[in-house]
Design an enzyme around this catalytic site. Structure first.
Site, PDB file in Angstrom:
ATOM      1  N   ARG A  87       0.822  -1.217   0.000  1.00 51.24           N
ATOM      2  CA  ARG A  87       0.000   0.000   0.000  1.00 51.24           C
ATOM      3  C   ARG A  87       0.852   1.262   0.000  1.00 51.24           C
ATOM      4  O   ARG A  87       0.488   2.259  -0.639  1.00 51.24           O
ATOM      5  CB  ARG A  87      -0.993  -0.043   1.165  1.00 51.24           C
ATOM      6  CG  ARG A  87      -2.081  -1.077   0.875  1.00 51.24           C
ATOM      7  CD  ARG A  87      -3.136  -1.228   1.951  1.00 51.24           C
ATOM      8  NE  ARG A  87      -4.172  -2.145   1.445  1.00 51.24           N
ATOM      9  CZ  ARG A  87      -5.180  -2.634   2.169  1.00 51.24           C
ATOM     10  NH1 ARG A  87      -5.305  -2.298   3.449  1.00 51.24           N
ATOM     11  NH2 ARG A  87      -6.069  -3.436   1.627  1.00 51.24           N
ATOM     12  N   HIS A 127      -6.888  -0.209  -6.964  1.00 53.82           N
ATOM     13  CA  HIS A 127      -6.174  -1.461  -6.657  1.00 53.82           C
ATOM     14  C   HIS A 127      -5.542  -1.452  -5.260  1.00 53.82           C
ATOM     15  O   HIS A 127      -5.443  -0.424  -4.629  1.00 53.82           O
ATOM     16  CB  HIS A 127      -5.172  -1.834  -7.761  1.00 53.82           C
ATOM     17  CG  HIS A 127      -4.041  -0.894  -7.989  1.00 53.82           C
ATOM     18  ND1 HIS A 127      -2.995  -1.202  -8.813  1.00 53.82           N
ATOM     19  CD2 HIS A 127      -3.792   0.358  -7.527  1.00 53.82           C
ATOM     20  CE1 HIS A 127      -2.146  -0.200  -8.827  1.00 53.82           C
ATOM     21  NE2 HIS A 127      -2.608   0.754  -8.063  1.00 53.82           N
ATOM     22  N   GLU A 128      -5.204  -2.623  -4.811  1.00 48.08           N
ATOM     23  CA  GLU A 128      -4.678  -2.830  -3.447  1.00 48.08           C
ATOM     24  C   GLU A 128      -5.643  -2.299  -2.384  1.00 48.08           C
ATOM     25  O   GLU A 128      -5.214  -1.752  -1.366  1.00 48.08           O
ATOM     26  CB  GLU A 128      -3.299  -2.171  -3.283  1.00 48.08           C
ATOM     27  CG  GLU A 128      -2.211  -2.779  -4.144  1.00 48.08           C
ATOM     28  CD  GLU A 128      -1.756  -4.162  -3.654  1.00 48.08           C
ATOM     29  OE1 GLU A 128      -2.137  -4.544  -2.545  1.00 48.08           O
ATOM     30  OE2 GLU A 128      -1.045  -4.833  -4.409  1.00 48.08           O
ATOM     31  N   GLY A 129      -6.928  -2.500  -2.608  1.00 43.76           N
ATOM     32  CA  GLY A 129      -7.930  -2.008  -1.654  1.00 43.76           C
ATOM     33  C   GLY A 129      -8.450  -0.661  -2.090  1.00 43.76           C
ATOM     34  O   GLY A 129      -7.710   0.320  -2.110  1.00 43.76           O
TER      35      GLY A 129
END
Lengths: 620, 620
Positions: free
Chosen positions: B315, B467-469
């Site tokens: 993140r 992306h990535e949450g």
């Protein structure tokens, strides 16, 4: 879905703006709710059949130039033909010109269907705007030869203002226009000139969609010293047809010296060809002389004035385009949120309650729309885009009032329209773009692919803060001109109009807090306006013109939503109808989440914050 | 330009974060400012030579699939090779693994050059993240065979989490893993399973850049009843190589049953292949059985835990990517603003003064950067992007502290990092995207064309909120978990850390007002946190998690700018150096224009505003 574009337009046009009342006026006497509905029906159908299915096609099959012709996909030809045949190009015009004498507000509403279906497949507003300018400033022959053949769909039109070295700064255009021979003043199509120069960002500057293209071109006539007059005072307006025509409106068979120098390859809005044009550079020598042949429109030196006559409508049209792209994304993401299953709702209950905050993993997935944050993103979109639509239709209604109203009412409408135009253009451009970003976000990873339409809406919409006057230009117009014009008469009129809406709203107990909130916001805007100009130094006053405009716009939209809410409650006091309840929710969102944002924008304008203006270039 | 990426990194790394002090620690004892500089030099050079010139190429030459192979432009192969040869894939690893034992903060700073040059040409962070996960959770054999060959550049890695029907909702993945024969537990590469299912959004899921691809795959092992365990508890992690390998790390010559089912065609970030992969669907039957062969990593049912171990770094890396795209746009628009001539400055002077507010049309045009609104857009970009860079490097520094610090300091660093991670990811994703939009705006019409790089930065950056949450996931993590974890210990630690910065800042008179402003903002955030949770009902507390996160993020960034400002003034009390004066201007912009924006965001969270959550689907 409960609210469709059509039901929203019907509500705004009739319940809110009472467009049918216009039929009491002589110009619109042949019209009725029935004829208005028929126009909307027709446009909805053409948009559905000829526009919507091809929106991605025009994005992927960009205009190509084979050296001689610009090649566009067949669907663009079909869409253009269907639109021209519908009569919408001249819908608002007099019967004598083949028009329908439709109110502008109805014309705008009808055009909304095309915007939401495919914003870039057509560029008809340019043709209409071009023909309108000729209608106001041209000679009878110019009107009959050029404008009439644009309204009837035979020819298309362009607006040629910018040049590669002169975008926002029109006073720096270098295109020259020189009298074409001793008899130049005697041409039946208007004083004849030879033009030489380059024009940049010309939408639909070259194509084979129509028999001919009528360019409206800004150029400078050299003064007695042979030099162009500096500044905007030196600018004149010319009709420069791609192919020369006779007074009978027939092509003479001569190609004018207007040549495509290049196509611009854009981020979006790709259905519309955007060009760099060379005027009079010798690719198509015509009638033995150098230069493209053009006919003066209006008086020498008044070109910008002639062009700007159409600017209010063009800017409302841009605001409407931004709005329709926003709504297109809203509808797409609403549909996706209702059908896409993903995740589970958070379990409610107070702390310590069994499972509070947890999720039941064995339960089936729920539609996205069950999640609060998805609803937040949908409601924000609805609030931005339906609010922007209301504002733009309100402005279109002012156009009608200014043209067909009586005395003071008409004058007030024109003044109020002047005042609101920078907001009608800038606010949707910024906020409906944000709506498109939320539409992508609701789609998650799918929204980032070209398999869904939302990424294209976002790309298409990014243009609207740039063309027809950038955000910065709109802000300078608002704070530098509109709020101070006629000793602040426009601003005073707007304040009075808002006050009337607040009075209307206060009849409903639930609207009183919003009216109070708006009253404070209005006072804050008025105070910031005064404070910004309190030193009388334009460098200080205008240093934060854009934040000021953002605040001003939010205040205006809050007013629009308050007035719409009053209109809802007058019909449906404790809304039972889901669409009405949705309108109230969108209004509530605006007052709870959006209007409070104006404080920091106003603060920097009010204290003439020079943080940005004083940074030296080498500090960046 | 005065500030280059290198000078900004040097200031943040050394003047502000004192990265060189890390060399006092045993792990970094061989390092010095000199070795750090050498790494930055190398990366800057490779990025300049192998990345930057090809950023547009990878956008226009999208990955193609010919039915057997994914075809990428040659420049992508060259960039990958240069990066692998630089040793950056394993830069932070132990010497024994071929690493450099570089501090993570220096690795992050060095990788910044690649991000600003071409964010999508490389996807090396996935390979590093994949190998790191194996290093932490894998067996020694898995580490030696798989991780080591990723760090040394032979093989690439992927993360396979999402599925077509399960994006944010990982508990719903349907990929199954079943024991592969009676001896499945005895495989030297780890317990052997057969996997079947589809994985969506897999970056670099198929290519010919490397000899092999190591997929890390989340899948469910059926329980005794033959059904997958519901929820995240049923998820395990597997290594699934594209081509099977022996314990010696050599390919066995067998292709595993991992097949490309489709390439995703994206809005941006096109240099990185993004794929839908079929595992075990029979395209490449292997060793006579159905299913792709995979090796369990860690314990069954702990797959998500293993994967999330790497999430903080992933993140931060996304936040850094967003930041570098933002900075790329800033540098491009700064360059354009300094060289493009357009318009004239407004004449100053008080009202009534000759020419006040007018412009001298006969004067030459000035560079764009002479206009206040252009400076505003540049300063906003600088403030967002350099602030985001500082935050991300601060978090990277916490990674080092958490790993190599002592006792409480290390524990605090880990806790603070947990706390800040959702901000480090979400804040740049949102605000540096806005910076890219401003970079387009500064370019005017040219910014909307593909002849300039800024439109691509804007498209590329739109991915980072997804992306990535997603943004929504980060917000739920922040308000639903991070601020309440360990009875609010993380939030308390952050508040104390901010208080220490305020104390540091108050030594400088000119920073006192900002410290006061930040103190109020911090109190407002703390109060809103309490108020949001005051009913203990997660549905109410989390209804406005995103606006809460936006406010929290702005408060954090204000803190970062305050601390950076104190660092500037300690060295250069009344900044003479233009770069330092620029940093102070960016900080001032943040306190004057940005921090005041938090009030409305916090208000809806604090009063648990249910305007959005309560809208019924049929009202939209």
């Amino acid at each position: 879905m409960t609210t469709s574009l059509r039901s929203t337009l019907d509500f705004l046009l009739h319940d809110w703006l009472q467009a049918t009342s216009l039929t009491a006026r002589q110009r619109f006497a042949d019209h009725s709710r029935g004829t208005f509905d028929a126009v909307l029906d027709t446009c909805e159908r053409i948009a559905r059949e000829k526009y919507a299915p091809f929106n991605r096609t025009v994005d992927t099959e960009e205009p190509q130039f084979d050296g001689e012709r610009v090649i566009l996909p067949q669907c663009t030809h079909d869409a253009r033909q269907a639109y021209a045949e519908s009569g919408m190009l001249g819908a608002a015009q007099d019967y004598e010109l083949g028009g329908m004498q439709l109110p502008y507000v109805v014309e705008s509403a009808a055009n909304a269907f095309f915007g939401v279906a495919s914003i870039s497949i057509g560029s008809n507003l340019l043709t209409t705007g071009n023909a309108n300018a000729i209608l106001v400033h041209g000679t009878p022959a110019q009107q009959q030869v050029f404008a009439a053949n644009e309204f009837n769909g035979r020819w298309a039109g362009t607006m040629c203002l910018s040049e590669p070295q002169a975008g926002s700064s029109l006073s720096d255009i270098a295109t020259r226009a020189e009298p074409d021979g001793a008899d130049h003043a005697d041409d039946p199509l208007g004083p004849r000139y030879r033009l030489r120069g380059n024009k940049m960002w010309i939408s639909s500057g070259e194509h084979e969609l129509t028999e001919n293209i009528v360019h409206l071109v800004l150029a400078k006539i050299p003064g007695p010293d042979g030099k162009p007059v500096p500044g905007t005072r030196g600018i004149s307006l010319f009709i420069v047809p791609k192919k020369l025509v006779g007074t009978d409106g027939q092509l003479t068979g001569e190609r004018n010296d207007v040549a495509l120098a290049g196509l611009n390859h854009k981020l979006g809005w790709r259905g519309t060809t955007n060009t760099l044009l060379n005027f009079g550079e010798g690719k198509y020598p015509v009638r033995g002389g150098p230069g493209a042949i053009g006919y003066l429109v209006g008086k020498p030196g008044e070109g910008l004035k002639c062009m700007f006559h159409m600017m209010n409508e063009a800017r409302i049209a841009i605001g409407m385009a931004a709005t329709m792209l926003g709504l297109a994304g809203y509808y797409a993401s609403l549909d996706y949120a209702k059908t896409r299953l993903q995740g589970r709702p958070i379990l409610g209950g107070s702390a310590g309650g069994a499972g509070a905050g947890g999720k039941d993993a064995s339960a089936p997935q729920v539609p996205l729309i069950a999640h609060a944050d998805i609803k937040r993103m949908l409601l924000a979109q609805k609030s931005y885009c339906e609010g922007a639509l209301a504002l733009n239709l309100y402005c279109a209604r002012l156009v009608d009032e200014g043209r067909t109203g009586e005395g003071q009412a008409a004058a007030d409408a024109r003044l109020l329209l002047e005042m609101l135009t920078p907001i009608a253009k800038s606010w949707p451009s910024e906020n409906c773009l944000e709506a498109n970003s939320l539409a992508i976000q609701i789609h998650g990873g799918y929204g980032y692919t070209r398999d869904f339409p939302v990424e294209q809406y976002w790309r298409d919409n990014r243009l609207n803060m740039i063309h027809e006057g950038t955000h910065g230009i709109q802000a300078a117009d608002l704070l530098g001109r509109k709020v101070v014009m006629q000793d602040g008469a426009g601003l005073k009129l707007l304040a009075e109009t808002i006050a009337a809406s607040m009075q209307r709203a206060r009849r409903h107990a639930q609207l009183a807090p919003w009216a109070d909130q708006l009253a404070v916001a209005l006072q804050d805007v008025l105070a910031a306006t005064q404070s910004a100009w309190s030193t009388g130094d334009p460098q200080e006053a205008l240093a934060n013109a854009v934040p000021y405009m953002q605040a001003f716009g939010h205040m205006v939209l809050a007013w629009i939503w308050l007035d719409v809410s009053a209109s809802v409650l007058e019909r449906d006091p404790d809304p039972k109808d889901a669409a009405n309840a949705g309108r109230m929710a969108a209004a509530r969102y605006f007052f709870h989440y959006e209007l409070p944002r104006i404080a920091p924008w106003l603060a920097v304008a009010a204290r003439r914050d020079m943080t940005c203006a004083q940074v030296a270039p080498e500090m960046f």
